[in-house]
Motif scaffolding. Structure first.
Motif, short mmCIF file in Angstrom:
data_model
loop_
_atom_site.label_atom_id
_atom_site.label_comp_id
_atom_site.label_asym_id
_atom_site.label_seq_id
_atom_site.Cartn_x
_atom_site.Cartn_y
_atom_site.Cartn_z
N ILE A 1 -73.29 21.63 -47.88
CA ILE A 1 -72.48 20.43 -48.11
C ILE A 1 -71.03 20.80 -48.36
CG2 ILE A 1 -72.12 18.50 -49.70
CD1 ILE A 1 -75.15 18.41 -50.10
N VAL A 2 -70.81 21.84 -49.16
CA VAL A 2 -69.43 22.26 -49.46
C VAL A 2 -68.71 22.70 -48.20
CG1 VAL A 2 -68.07 24.04 -50.61
CG2 VAL A 2 -69.90 22.89 -51.85
N PHE A 3 -69.38 23.49 -47.36
CA PHE A 3 -68.71 23.99 -46.17
C PHE A 3 -68.59 22.93 -45.08
CE2 PHE A 3 -70.55 28.16 -47.74
CZ PHE A 3 -69.37 28.53 -48.36
N THR A 4 -69.41 21.89 -45.14
CA THR A 4 -69.27 20.78 -44.19
C THR A 4 -68.01 19.99 -44.48
OG1 THR A 4 -71.67 20.64 -43.98
CG2 THR A 4 -70.40 18.74 -43.25
N VAL A 5 -67.55 20.02 -45.73
CA VAL A 5 -66.34 19.28 -46.11
C VAL A 5 -65.14 19.75 -45.30
CG1 VAL A 5 -64.74 18.85 -48.03
CG2 VAL A 5 -67.20 18.77 -48.41
N ILE A 6 -65.16 21.01 -44.85
CA ILE A 6 -63.99 21.56 -44.16
C ILE A 6 -63.81 20.95 -42.78
CG2 ILE A 6 -65.09 23.51 -42.98
CD1 ILE A 6 -62.73 25.22 -43.75
N LEU A 7 -64.88 20.40 -42.19
CA LEU A 7 -64.80 19.90 -40.82
C LEU A 7 -63.82 18.73 -40.67
CD1 LEU A 7 -68.54 20.18 -39.72
CD2 LEU A 7 -66.66 21.75 -39.27
N PRO A 8 -63.95 17.66 -41.49
CA PRO A 8 -62.95 16.59 -41.35
C PRO A 8 -61.54 17.05 -41.70
CG PRO A 8 -64.36 16.20 -43.25
CD PRO A 8 -64.98 17.31 -42.47
N VAL A 9 -61.42 18.01 -42.61
CA VAL A 9 -60.09 18.51 -42.96
C VAL A 9 -59.47 19.23 -41.76
CG1 VAL A 9 -58.82 20.07 -44.47
CG2 VAL A 9 -60.70 18.71 -45.39
N LEU A 10 -60.28 20.05 -41.06
CA LEU A 10 -59.77 20.74 -39.88
C LEU A 10 -59.38 19.75 -38.79
CD1 LEU A 10 -62.22 23.78 -39.64
CD2 LEU A 10 -59.81 23.81 -40.31
N MET A 11 -60.17 18.71 -38.62
CA MET A 11 -59.83 17.70 -37.62
C MET A 11 -58.53 16.99 -37.99
SD MET A 11 -63.56 16.02 -36.78
CE MET A 11 -62.81 14.87 -35.62
N TRP A 12 -58.38 16.66 -39.28
CA TRP A 12 -57.15 16.02 -39.74
C TRP A 12 -55.94 16.93 -39.52
CZ3 TRP A 12 -54.77 17.05 -44.85
CH2 TRP A 12 -53.66 16.23 -45.09
N ALA B 1 -58.01 26.30 -49.62
CA ALA B 1 -56.70 26.63 -49.06
C ALA B 1 -56.43 25.87 -47.78
CB ALA B 1 -56.61 28.14 -48.83
N VAL B 2 -57.47 25.59 -47.00
CA VAL B 2 -57.30 24.87 -45.74
C VAL B 2 -56.79 23.46 -45.99
CG1 VAL B 2 -58.58 23.89 -43.79
CG2 VAL B 2 -58.92 26.27 -44.43
N PHE B 3 -57.10 22.87 -47.15
CA PHE B 3 -56.58 21.54 -47.48
C PHE B 3 -55.05 21.53 -47.42
CE2 PHE B 3 -60.79 20.64 -48.93
CZ PHE B 3 -60.90 19.26 -48.95
N GLY B 4 -54.45 22.64 -47.77
CA GLY B 4 -53.00 22.74 -47.71
C GLY B 4 -52.49 23.42 -46.46
N GLY B 5 -53.35 23.58 -45.48
CA GLY B 5 -52.93 24.24 -44.25
C GLY B 5 -52.54 25.69 -44.45
N LEU B 6 -53.10 26.33 -45.46
CA LEU B 6 -52.78 27.72 -45.80
C LEU B 6 -51.28 27.90 -46.06
CD1 LEU B 6 -55.07 29.77 -43.38
CD2 LEU B 6 -55.27 29.60 -45.85
N GLY B 7 -50.63 26.82 -46.51
CA GLY B 7 -49.20 26.95 -46.74
C GLY B 7 -48.68 26.16 -47.93
#
Length: 345
Positions: free
Chosen positions: A323-334, A287-293
Motif C-alpha cells: 500500500i505504501v509503495f502504491t502511493v508513489i504511482l499517482p505522485v509519479l503520474m502527477w 522524496a519523490v513528493f518533492g520531485g527530489l528537489g
C-alpha cells in the motif's frame, strides 16, 4: 476504528514519518548536489542501529572493519593517481590526510571503548563518528570519477553500491537482528494516547535537525555554496566552489543523517543487516513528493508515508508495504504532467 485507536495510529505514523523525513532530506540533498539517486541511504540507517547495538553488547562493531577497508581503498586509489601524475609523497599526504584522518581517529576511539562500560550517549557519538566518514569515502570510491555521467549511469552505480553494502553488512554484522534500549524511559499520557519517551526523542531530534539544516543552508557560507552547486554546477565551479568538495560534503551529511536515523529507530524495531532497504525506499517515496528537489515537500511526503503505513498496518497488516509503495504511482503520474521533460545529453 474509534478516536482512541486513530490517535494511537496517528502518533505512530508521525513518529515513523519523522524518520522517513530525515532519510528523504538526505536523498534530496545528495541528488540536488550530485544528481545521484542514492539508493544505499538506507544502509547507513541499518549500520547506525547495528553499530549501536554491538557497542551496547560489549563487542567491537563490524563497522570498524568496513571503515578501515574504505580507508585502505581510498588511500590506494589516491596513491595510484598521485604516482601516475608524478606527485611527491608530501603532496599526496596533504591531499589524503584530511580525508582519511577522521576515519582513523574514529576507528581508534571505537577500539579503545569497545567492551567497556561507558554511557550510552558516548556509544551513540562513536556510532555517528564511525558512519559519517563512510559518506565521503564512498563518494570517492564510487561516484567522484563519474561526476559528469548521466543520471541513469549514476542510478545503476547506486544499485551496485547498495548490493555491495548489503553483502558487506551481512559479513560485518551477521544475519541476527538487534534492538537497542531506549534513550529515555518515559511514558506521557495525553488523553487516550500514551506517548513514549523514545517517540518524543524521535520527533524532537527530527525537528531540531530540520531546523539546523534550514539555518545551515540559509545562514552559512558553506550551506550557500552547496545550494549554489545544486542550482548550477557549472556556475558554482566558475565562482570557485569545488564540485568534488560539495559532493563529498553532501555524502558526509547524508551518512550522518542516516546514522542518526538508525539510532532513532533502533529502540523501536528489530534491525537486520538488510532492513535499511525498505526504510530507504520509503524515504525515496517521500522524496519523490518533492520531485527530489524540494525539502518542504519531502517533509510533507514523509509524514504522509508514515501515516499511510500506520493506518494500513491496522487495516491490512500483510499488505502495508504494498500500500505504501502504491502511493508513489499517482505522485509519479502527477509529476510527469507538471514537470518539464528535458532530455539529458
Amino acid at each position: 476504528m474509534d478516536w482512541t485507536i486513530a490517535s494511537i495510529l496517528a502518533v505512530d505514523g508521525l513518529t515513523n514519518g519523522a524518520v522517513y523525513a530525515l532519510v528523504a532530506i538526505a536523498l534530496v540533498l545528495v541528488f540536488a548536489v550530485t544528481r545521484v539517486v542514492f539508493i544505499p541511504q538506507g544502509e547507513f540507517v541499518a549500520f547506525g542501529a547495528l553499530t549501536m547495538a554491538l557497542f551496547q553488547a560489549g563487542r567491537l562493531p563490524g563497522t570498524v572493519w568496513l571503515l578501515l577497508g574504505l580507508v585502505l581503498l581510498v588511500a590506494a586509489l589516491d596513491g595510484w593517481q598521485a604516482w601516475r601524475r608524478g606527485w611527491p609523497l608530501a603532496r599526496w599526504a596533504r591531499q589524503a590526510v584530511p580525508t582519511l584522518l577522521p576515519a582513523l581517529l574514529a576507528v581508534a576511539a571505537a577500539a579503545a571503548v569497545a567492551g567497556r562500560q561507558v554511557p550510552m550517549l558516548l556509544h551513540a557519538l562513536l556510532t555517528l563518528a564511525l558512519i559519517t566518514p563512510m559518506g565521503p569515502l564512498l563518494y570517492r570510491v564510487a561516484y567522484r570519477s563519474l561526476a559528469h555521467a548521466t543520471v541513469l549511469v549514476l542510478l545503476i552505480v547506486s544499485v551496485g553500491v547498495h548490493f555491495a553494502l548489503t553483502g558487506l553488512g551481512l559479513v560485518a554484522f551477521g544475519a541476527e537482528g538487534f534492538r537497542n534500549p531506549g534513550f529515555l524511559d518515559l511514558r506521557l499520557a495525553l488523553g487516550p494516547v500514551t506517548v513514549t519517551g523514545q517517540a518524543l526523542i524521535v520527533l524532537m531530534v527530527a525537528l531540531a535537525l530540520i531546523a539546523g539544516l534550514f539555518l545551515f543552508f540559509g545562514r552559512t557560507l558553506t550551506g550557500k555554496a552547496l545550494r549554489a552547486t545544486s542550482v548550477n554546477r557549472t556556475g558554482a565551479r566558475l565562482m570557485g566552489i569545488s564540485s568534488d568538495g560539495a559532493g563529498a560534503l553532501s555524502f558526509a551529511m547524508a551518512a550522518f543523517i542516516g546514522a542518526l536515523s538508525g539510532l532513532l529507530i533502533g529502540p523501536s524495531t528489530t534491525v537486520f543487516y538488510d532492513t535499511g532497504f525498505l526504510i530507504g525506499l520509503k524515504g525515496f517515496v517521500a522524496a519523490v513528493f518533492g520531485g527530489l528537489g524540494s525539502f518542504p515537500l519531502a517533509l510533507v511526503g514523509a509524514v504522509g508515508v508514515g501515516l499511510v503505513e500506520s493506518f494500513a498496518s491496522f487495516w491490512q497488516s500483510a499488505l502495508k508495504e504494498a500500500i505504501v509503495f502504491t502511493v508513489i504511482l499517482p505522485v509519479l503520474m502527477w509529476r510527469s504532467f507538471i514537470d518539464p521533460h528535458v532530455e539529458e545529453h
